[in-house]
Structure formats: structure tokens, C-alpha cells
Design a protein around this motif. Structure first.
Motif, short mmCIF file in Angstrom:
data_model
loop_
_atom_site.label_atom_id
_atom_site.label_comp_id
_atom_site.label_asym_id
_atom_site.label_seq_id
_atom_site.Cartn_x
_atom_site.Cartn_y
_atom_site.Cartn_z
N ILE A 185 0.85 -1.19 0.00
CA ILE A 185 0.00 0.00 0.00
C ILE A 185 0.89 1.24 0.00
O ILE A 185 1.64 1.48 0.95
N GLY A 186 0.82 2.02 -1.06
CA GLY A 186 1.62 3.24 -1.14
C GLY A 186 0.88 4.44 -0.58
O GLY A 186 -0.35 4.51 -0.70
N VAL A 187 1.62 5.34 0.04
CA VAL A 187 1.00 6.56 0.59
C VAL A 187 1.42 7.75 -0.26
O VAL A 187 2.59 7.90 -0.62
N ALA A 188 0.45 8.62 -0.56
CA ALA A 188 0.70 9.74 -1.46
C ALA A 188 1.31 10.95 -0.77
O ALA A 188 1.68 11.91 -1.44
N ASP A 203 -0.15 -2.17 -4.79
CA ASP A 203 -1.47 -2.75 -5.01
C ASP A 203 -2.56 -1.70 -4.88
O ASP A 203 -3.64 -1.85 -5.43
N ALA A 204 -2.26 -0.65 -4.11
CA ALA A 204 -3.22 0.45 -3.92
C ALA A 204 -2.45 1.67 -3.45
O ALA A 204 -1.35 1.55 -2.89
N ILE A 205 -3.03 2.84 -3.67
CA ILE A 205 -2.47 4.10 -3.19
C ILE A 205 -3.52 4.76 -2.30
O ILE A 205 -4.69 4.85 -2.67
N ILE A 206 -3.08 5.24 -1.13
CA ILE A 206 -4.00 5.99 -0.27
C ILE A 206 -3.50 7.42 -0.16
O ILE A 206 -2.29 7.68 -0.16
N SER A 210 -6.74 7.75 6.86
CA SER A 210 -8.05 7.14 7.12
C SER A 210 -8.47 6.16 6.03
O SER A 210 -9.26 5.24 6.28
N GLU A 211 -7.94 6.32 4.82
CA GLU A 211 -8.29 5.44 3.71
C GLU A 211 -7.75 4.02 3.91
O GLU A 211 -8.21 3.08 3.26
N LEU A 212 -6.78 3.88 4.79
CA LEU A 212 -6.21 2.55 5.03
C LEU A 212 -7.24 1.60 5.63
O LEU A 212 -7.20 0.39 5.42
#
Length: 217
Positions: A185-188, A203-206, A210-212
Motif C-alpha cells: 500500500i503506497g501513501v501519497a 497494489d493500492a495508493i491511499i 483514514s483510507e487505510l
């Protein structure tokens, strides 16, 4: 039961200014050209000797990089105190950790290029040591993107990599997670761009902590 492993610098805390100032003083001490902030941000997450070598265009850490790493370590606490750098939490991180920390269906840990001492200081400063039950640092494992930090945390907790999420801001975090068989999970809000994280296998970007929660379940 799931295991949630957080990177530290650039994910939990904003430490770029502290790291850069320490790196700047280290390079000056060794008569090297002053690095740009962008150069420093690009290596955050790597083990220090490898990071210092990369900043000089070297493919591997040599004796000089190891010597510079030792000097950097003597400076870090001094710079932190001199300039009152406190490695602040990113917005929303405290609320996230307070929300998931007490959950009985989760275990929380850290996988970081920081030293053991550096991670301990961050955990104690922000009161997170009561929630983080497992961790691996630059003192324990090969540098990211080697998967050992993740796989050793999995082995210690008895949780499979397939039930593990790695949250980080660097391409090395994404590569490490994928190499270990974990979800990346990558953080922007960190030091790498969203495009770089996607190319590294996220696999996903947040875009906010809170999106985690939707990815944890």
C-alpha cells in the motif's frame, strides 16, 4: 488476524528536513558537494551506507560510505537537538494508529531503514510503543527492497505474508512487500510520487491515513 507493517520516515513521520540537514553536514565534513533536498528524499528508506553511496552515484557501499554512515549516526541526535526537529506525525496518523492499535484482529509493526535507536525514539515520542508489537530496522536486516524485514516480522508473529499489509512511501517499500508476498500500500503524502509507487508494484495508493481502514477491513 492480519499484520500491518508501517514504514516510518515519510509514512508515519515527516523526517525529511532532519535527515537532509544531517546528510548535508556529513557531506560537508567529508568535503563532498552539498546534496539537494531531492537527492536526500530519493534515498530515504534505504540503509544508510547504501543511501550515501547512491547519493554519490556509486553502485555499492564502499569503505568511505561506511565511514560517512558512522559519522552521520554521531550527528543525528545532535542535529535533532540543535534545530529542534521533532519528526512530526503526518496529518491523520495519530487518529489511524489510535483506531487500529486496540483491535484484536490486527497486529501492528514497523519495517524501517532507521536504526533501532531511531525507531525507538519515534515510538516513544509519539506514544506508539504500546501498539507496535514487532519491528525490523536497518540494524536487524538487509536494506530494502530485500524482503527480510517483512518475512521476519511474519515469522515472529506467525502471520502469513498473504495476510500482511506493508504501508510505505518509497519504491523500496513496494518492492520489498511484493518480494515478500505481502500486499503493498503506497501513501501519497510521502517522498515518492504516486506514479513511482505504482511502477514499483503498489497494489493500492491511499491519499489520507483514514483510507487505510477500507483496505484492512
Amino acid at each position: 488476524m492480519k499484520l500491518v507493517l508501517f514504514d516510518c520516515d515519510g509514512t508515519l513521520v515527516d523526517s525529511a528536513n532532519l535527515i537532509h540537514e544531517t546528510m548535508r553536514r556529513t557531506f560537508a565534513h567529508f568535503g563532498k558537494p552539498e546534496p539537494r533536498v531531492e537527492d536526500t528524499k530519493a534515498i530515504i528508506g534505504l540503509t544508510l551506507d547504501i543511501a550515501i553511496a547512491r547519493m554519490q552515484g556509486k553502485p555499492h557501499a564502499d569503505d568511505e560510505a561506511v565511514e560517512m554512515m558512522a559519522y552521520y549516526k554521531t550527528l543525528f541526535a545532535v542535529v535533532r537537538q540543535d534545530l529542534d526537529f521533532k519528526e512530526p506525525l503526518f496529518e491523520g496518523i495519530r487518529e489511524l494508529i489510535d483506531a487500529i492499535g486496540p483491535r484484536e484482529d490486527l497486529l501492528i509493526g514497523a519495517v524501517t531503514g532507521k536504526s533501532r535507536r531511531g525507531l525507538k525514539l519515534v515510538m516513544e515520542t509519539h506514544g506508539f510503543d504500546k501498539y507496535f508489537v514487532v519491528s525490523r530496522t536497518a540494524d536487524d536486516c538487509p536494506s530494502k527492497p530485500h524482503p527480510a524485514m517483512v518475512t521476519e516480522c511474519c515469522d515472529q508473529t506467525g502471520i502469513e505474508p498473504s495476510d500482511t499489509l506493508v504501508i510505505g512511501d518509497a519504491i523500496y517499500d513496494m518492492q520489498m512487500a511484493k518480494a515478500a508476498g505481502a500486499t503493498a500500500i503506497g501513501v501519497a503524502w510521502g517522498y515518492a510520487s504516486v506514479d513511482e509507487l505504482n511502477k514499483a508494484g503498489a497494489d493500492a495508493i491511499i491519499h489520507h491515513p483514514s483510507e487505510l481502514l477500507s483496505h484492512i477491513g
